[in-house]
Structure formats: structure tokens, C-alpha cells
Design an enzyme around this catalytic site. Sequence first.
Site, PDB file in Angstrom:
ATOM      1  CE  LYS A   1       2.647  -0.687  11.745  1.00  0.00           C
ATOM      2  NZ  LYS A   1       3.855  -0.994  10.956  1.00  0.00           N
TER       3      LYS A   1
ATOM      4  CG  ASP B   1       3.666  -4.079   9.244  1.00  0.00           C
ATOM      5  OD1 ASP B   1       4.498  -4.976   9.465  1.00  0.00           O
ATOM      6  OD2 ASP B   1       3.980  -2.887   9.037  1.00  0.00           O
TER       7      ASP B   1
ATOM      8  CD  GLU C   1       4.338  -3.673   5.689  1.00  0.00           C
ATOM      9  OE1 GLU C   1       3.248  -3.436   5.107  1.00  0.00           O
ATOM     10  OE2 GLU C   1       5.065  -2.779   6.162  1.00  0.00           O
TER      11      GLU C   1
ATOM     12  CD  GLU D   1       8.917  -1.301   7.858  1.00  0.00           C
ATOM     13  OE1 GLU D   1       7.800  -1.286   7.327  1.00  0.00           O
ATOM     14  OE2 GLU D   1       9.110  -0.963   9.025  1.00  0.00           O
TER      15      GLU D   1
ATOM     16  CG  ASP E   1      12.772   2.915   4.107  1.00  0.00           C
ATOM     17  OD1 ASP E   1      11.800   3.025   4.884  1.00  0.00           O
ATOM     18  OD2 ASP E   1      13.778   3.647   4.176  1.00  0.00           O
TER      19      ASP E   1
ATOM     20  CG  HIS F   1       8.303   1.688   5.029  1.00  0.00           C
ATOM     21  ND1 HIS F   1       9.367   2.400   5.532  1.00  0.00           N
ATOM     22  CD2 HIS F   1       7.429   1.517   6.048  1.00  0.00           C
ATOM     23  CE1 HIS F   1       9.151   2.641   6.819  1.00  0.00           C
ATOM     24  NE2 HIS F   1       8.001   2.116   7.157  1.00  0.00           N
TER      25      HIS F   1
END
Lengths: 442, 442
Positions: free
Chosen positions: A218, A246, A272, A299, A322, A349
Site C-alpha cells: 500500500k 496500491d 493500482e 475493485e 471483484d 481483487h
Amino acid sequence: MSRITSVRVRDVRFPTSRQLDGSDAVNVAPDYSAAHVTVTTSDGESGQALVFTCGRGNEVVAAAIRSYGELLTGHSTDALIHDLGGASRLLVHDAQLRWLGPEKGVSHMACGALVNALWDLRARREGLPLWLLLSRMAPEELVDAVDFTHLRDTLTPQEALDLLRAGQQGREERIGLLRREGYPAYTTTPGWLGYSDEKLVRLSRQAVADGFGMIKLKVGGDPEDDRRRLRLAREAVGPDVRISVDANQRWESGEAVERVRALAEFDPWWIEEPTSTDDILGHAAIRRGVAPVKVATGEAVANRIVFKQLLAAGAIDVMQIDATRVAGVNENLANLLLAAKFEVPVCPHAGGVGLCELVQHFSFFDHAAVSGSMEGRSIEFVDHLHEHFTDPVRVVGGRYAAPEAPGIGAGMHAESLDTWEYPDGDGWQADRSGLHREGAGR
Amino acid sequence: MSRITSVRVRDVRFPTSRQLDGSDAVNVAPDYSAAHVTVTTSDGESGQALVFTCGRGNEVVAAAIRSYGELLTGHSTDALIHDLGGASRLLVHDAQLRWLGPEKGVSHMACGALVNALWDLRARREGLPLWLLLSRMAPEELVDAVDFTHLRDTLTPQEALDLLRAGQQGREERIGLLRREGYPAYTTTPGWLGYSDEKLVRLSRQAVADGFGMIKLKVGGDPEDDRRRLRLAREAVGPDVRISVDANQRWESGEAVERVRALAEFDPWWIEEPTSTDDILGHAAIRRGVAPVKVATGEAVANRIVFKQLLAAGAIDVMQIDATRVAGVNENLANLLLAAKFEVPVCPHAGGVGLCELVQHFSFFDHAAVSGSMEGRSIEFVDHLHEHFTDPVRVVGGRYAAPEAPGIGAGMHAESLDTWEYPDGDGWQADRSGLHREGAGR
């Protein structure tokens, strides 16, 4: 004749915010949750599904599933599960409920849960895991399940049929391969924003030892934190393991380009959700700006119409479907077919509650009967909360093993549903009294 | 210190489907409804707002407003209404609830209702109708209320400030003009798809007699029906009154171009919602294909990020903001500023329940302090259900009179709320027993 007699929805939450599992630049302290639905027939059959949420608001999704559920009650089970395209239209295009979206957000997720519960019922009746049911359905029946509304300028039913017919060639060989060797996974376990550097390094090394070819971190907080964490992760995994990052929609589009370029020396594989997933033109600009780093999203993409545009505009390199954001299996069929047409790899995802269990089926089906390729493809894996599922995913050596249990994978243990039902389950009562603060939900 | 003490939500519905008022190619038989909210403070002040829906599902929006409402309870009233940008962020960006959208559908509409109730509270406290409150707020305070997240690549806070500062010039003269002469309206009353040809012609003639410069017809059913109805309307209103048409997202993009071209001889002014409002690229293609007929959209546009792209892609000629689809006054400020930057006229969507009462304020404010122009601009008007409002719109000679009552216009009579509360109000009990079938909700 069998009819749908009840739609039971339960609000199940896990206090994951206690340990910052799942923390990122936007979802700072989620309590991973599921609005879990069981559709029951007069013959005693049932189908289960769920919608993943981040905690607060799970009750709103539950309310929406109950409201849409009234549209199913009393219908013939056979009529619904042998015309799943019709079942989807009955829900998604309800003339009054449609206003709530249309086809987005809470109402769309609620439709998806019910559509998925019907697929679960069908798959259980046939004794097949969803991916194998889909892989062996006739291309014509699959096309009938897809809602081509607002897709036809980009993907016609005939094109979809051609893609699916082409996918039949070598299907059984690929099914055999999938059952023997599984499907590649990547892991997000090391990379949550709330984890310490020590935990990040330790879990990154563990991921390599466990056989994963890619980890995900992240980003989107302080730029220097992003650089430090990415450097540590790169040192931990070496040059040959991919690292994706992400941002969970944290950035403006111009900012995203700068922030990703500032990480280039650590060789990120994809960025992402660099910005709002509603921002098709923004994603296209970012993709032009950050190449050769790839752009991935999905997602939070509301529906097939947004995916259509992301692909048509050349805005993404990787499509991340997703399992519980869109209107169920049917809409994800549309998404897979769009990806196949544009030859963009799908890397689903997962994580959350049950998302791994559900979404793996689409990659297995895609390999067996749509794209026929694993090139650049892998399924996200996070090692959270699987113990609550009756048929948990099996990830070994960095690969998902083919699911073999009948259904879509949403079955949860009765004890888990009871303990973690919000707000009155024993787990939550204990949490409030401080007993469960450590190890919550694990 | 005054604090928010309660958030009361009521599910109010009118059985409009009995007469096909509001019927179109997608919304075939709506029961116009409102999730009506009253926010009350410890000092006994209150602010009211509502979300319009088409009937079923109103209870889901009501549930969402209650859930978001918990975020407001206990907060300082002054802190909220003097930092309405902060109030919006508190709701829209709640780290757990955000997953439900993000920023779209049920959850976003619920945020909008609460944000609007706070603006109502502020406006009532200052004794001003919303449009006048906005028109006389300092540009800096207006900019502070706007959420620029995911807008900054297209509209910066500084650009917004410059636009608003420019709008100050001649503001008081325009306020005077608006109070004397009102703002142009157009009417959709004649054009519902469920109406007979005779009723269409009669109401079209009436619209001209009432002074409207434009009427709007629903299209998107059988092509020959569309042609016949448009011919009849054109004959009824003559060559000088504009006729716009509205397909309510019924078409694929290529189909839309063909269908609009087939109506060209009747000189339609705009085609509204030719396809999914999620389809930015589709709208752009349609606009290229149907010129000089204009393309209008917006009542179902989920948020400012989609509007940003519709404008940047040159996909619309007319922006149709809606008062209860987005996250309240703040997000509609963003939408007006985007329109001003791209010099696209705003013609708000109205009708439904209370949408005229609420949305008129944005056009009056736009004229007073943003665009300063009425060129190509008018506010939709439908003569339904106004009698339930404490401060109903006044439309005279084809123009909205400037609203003068303090607030945003969402106040409803206690008797209306009681009678039409669903499912137990007297009106619904009578409807179920057949007593109210004629003249329901009028």
C-alpha cells in the site's frame, strides 16, 4: 414445484481494525465485514453469497439485499436458475429500484449477492464448483446470462459467442492442468499501511519463502514513507520478485504520475487505483505518464460500462474484477469477455471477507474456457479470515489450488456467523468488554 | 453549545403509478417517493432535506441516511454549519462507509440528504433562501465548501475562486432582476410515455398557453410511436417552441444516433440521457453523431468526477444537475463551477417529489453569482405534488419566481408526511382498500 421461500441476510463483522489488518491510504481502519445471504427453496435447497464491506454500512447493504430479495420470493427455483440472465434482469432492471443506482453502489452490490446466491444454488445442485460449472456450460447459455445493455457498441453477443467458442478448444486439457497445478497467486499480506517496517520486511521475506512471485504494498501516505517501504521490500524480496503498489484512489491524476515516477528505481510492476476509479480519462492520462509501470484497477469499478470504457480508452493494463462489487457472476462474465476482447489480463481483487473464496472461480474459468492464458495473470491472496469458511481457499507454493467443493465458495460456519453477527454476537460482546482485543477475528 | 441531537428519517411515497405520471422508457410506473430527513439540534433548530426515489427502495435510502446520521449526532451545530466543507468530508469520506460507493448510489444520496439538511439549517438561521445565502457568501467560503478531490486536474481551487470572484461583478443587479422576473422554466408535464395522444396534444397546447418556451417528450419506446408523438407535439406547439426529447438511458450509443436522426425533421432541441450516464465515451460519440441536436444528461450522473469527464470529453452540450443524486449543495457547487469553466449551460433536472423546490436554488445562484447568464438555460418543471410542500415553487408565465422562504425548500406539511408515510400512512391504507385509486397524490 420448488419455489424461493426465504432470503435470510446476516450482518457479520470482524474487528480487524484492532490490528490494522487491511489498512491503506483510504481505508485506514476497516472492520472487514460481510452482508451474508442465504436463499432457501421450498425443497430445502439453499444458495449462499455475500457482499464484502469495511464495517459501518454493512447494515445498509443488508437492508438492500432484503429489499431486492422480495423480488425473488415465490418465484420458481428452476425458472430462476436455468435462466440466470433473466434472474439478473429481474433484479438489476427493476423499474423502481433501478433509480437507486442505476447499476452502482449499494443497490448493485445487493443485486450481485442475490444473483450469486442463485448461481450457488445451481452449482450445488449440479455438484460442481462454480468455475467448473461455468467452464462446461455451453457458450450459448453463457451468452444468455450476460447483460449486454450498454455494451453492444463495444462487445456484441455474437462476438462474445465467438470468444467463448474459441475458448472451448483445449478446455479439458486446461481443466486438468488447473486441477494439477493450480493458478498463480500474489500476496498483499506484507504491505498494509499500518504495519511496522519490521513486520513489512519479515512478511515480505516470508512471502518469497512461501513461493509468491509478486507482493503488493500500500502507498499513498507520505512520499518518503512510500519510498522507504518500497526500498525495504525490494531489499527483502530481491530483484526477481515483482512488487506492485496500491494507492487506493488517494491521488489526483497529475500527482499520481509524479508519485509513481518517484518510485521507479524500485521497479514497481503495477500501480493500482492511482485515482478515482470513476475517472476513466484520468486513468488514461496516468497510464501514458507512468509507462512502463502498468496501471491496474477494478475493485471499486461500479459496473461493466465503466470497465468497457477503461478498456476502450486504453486506460488500464490489468483488469481487477471483484466478486461482490458488481451484479454477480453474470456481470463478471461480461467483464471477462471484455478483457478477452481487448487482450487485457485479469488479476482479481481479493482479501476482505470471502473475496478470495469467491473470486478465484473467475480466474480458473477464464483459463479453462475464455482467455486460455496465465500470462501476466494472478489472483490476489490475503491470509485473513479464511477459517470462517466451510470451503476455504487453499494456497500452496504461491498458487491457488483448484476449488473442488460444489458452489461459489460463500458458505460460512454457523458458529462464525453467530459469533460475529453485529452487534449482538458473542464476539462483539466480548470485544466491547475488552476480552477479544488481541487476535480478533483470527 | 448547540449540538445535533436527532436525525429523523421518514419513508414517504405517493402512488403516482396509478396514473402513469412520470412514466418513461425505463421508469415505467414509478411511485414518486422521498426519504425525508429532519436534523434537530439541542436548541430546537432544525434542517430538512430529502432524497427522491421511484418507490421501491426508498426504505434502503432511508436506512442509509439513518446510518450516516449517526456520524452527525453529538457534533456542534455551529462547527458543522460554519464549515460545511468539513461536514461533507466527515460523511463522504468516512473511512468505513466509503466502500459502499465510493461516492455513488444510495450511500452518496444519503450523504447528500444530510449535507443538505445542514445547509437548510444554516439558511433558516440566517433567514435566507439557499440561493441568496450562496449568492452572498464570500467566494472563499464557497471554495472551502467544495470537495476538490479528483477534480484538481481539471479545476483547481484557485480557478474556482477566480470564477466566483468574477461572478461578484453585477451580482446585486442580477439578484434584483431574478426577484423581478424569475428564471425560465420548461415543462415535461405533457410528455410522459404513458399518456394518450389526446392528453399529449392537450397538455402541449396548454404548455404554450402557459408561457413555456420548451416542452420535453419521453422517447425510447417503439420508433414509430416516438415519431408520431413528436409530430403531434410539433403540430401542437408550432415551430417556435422548443421540443426536447428524453430517452432515459434506453439506448445503445450507435442506436441512439440512428434514433435521434430519425426524429430530425421535427427539430428536437436536445436528446437527454440517450444512453447510460456512466458512458462518457458513448455520450461523446452520440454528440458527434447527432449534432446539431444537443446532448443533455445529468439526473443520474453519480458525482462531480463523472461530470468532469463528460465536460472534458466534449460529451454534453447541457449539464443537468440533480438536487438529490449527489452529495448535496457542496457537490453541486463543484458541478456549477465545472460547467462555468467549460461554458456549458446548466438546465437542472426536476420533477419527482420536491426536486423543483430544491434545484431551482442552483439556477438562481448560478445566474446571480457564477455564470451570470440565462442563455440556453432553463429549469425543468413538472406540476406534480407541490401541494405537499410548505414553500412550493411558483411558476408563472413559464418562469420560476425567485424563492423567498428561508431554507432549501424541502419542508413538507406534517399532514402530507403522516398521510403518505409508507406503508402505514392513511393514504396507503386507503390505497390498498381501493379508496384512493383516482386522484392519488394530487
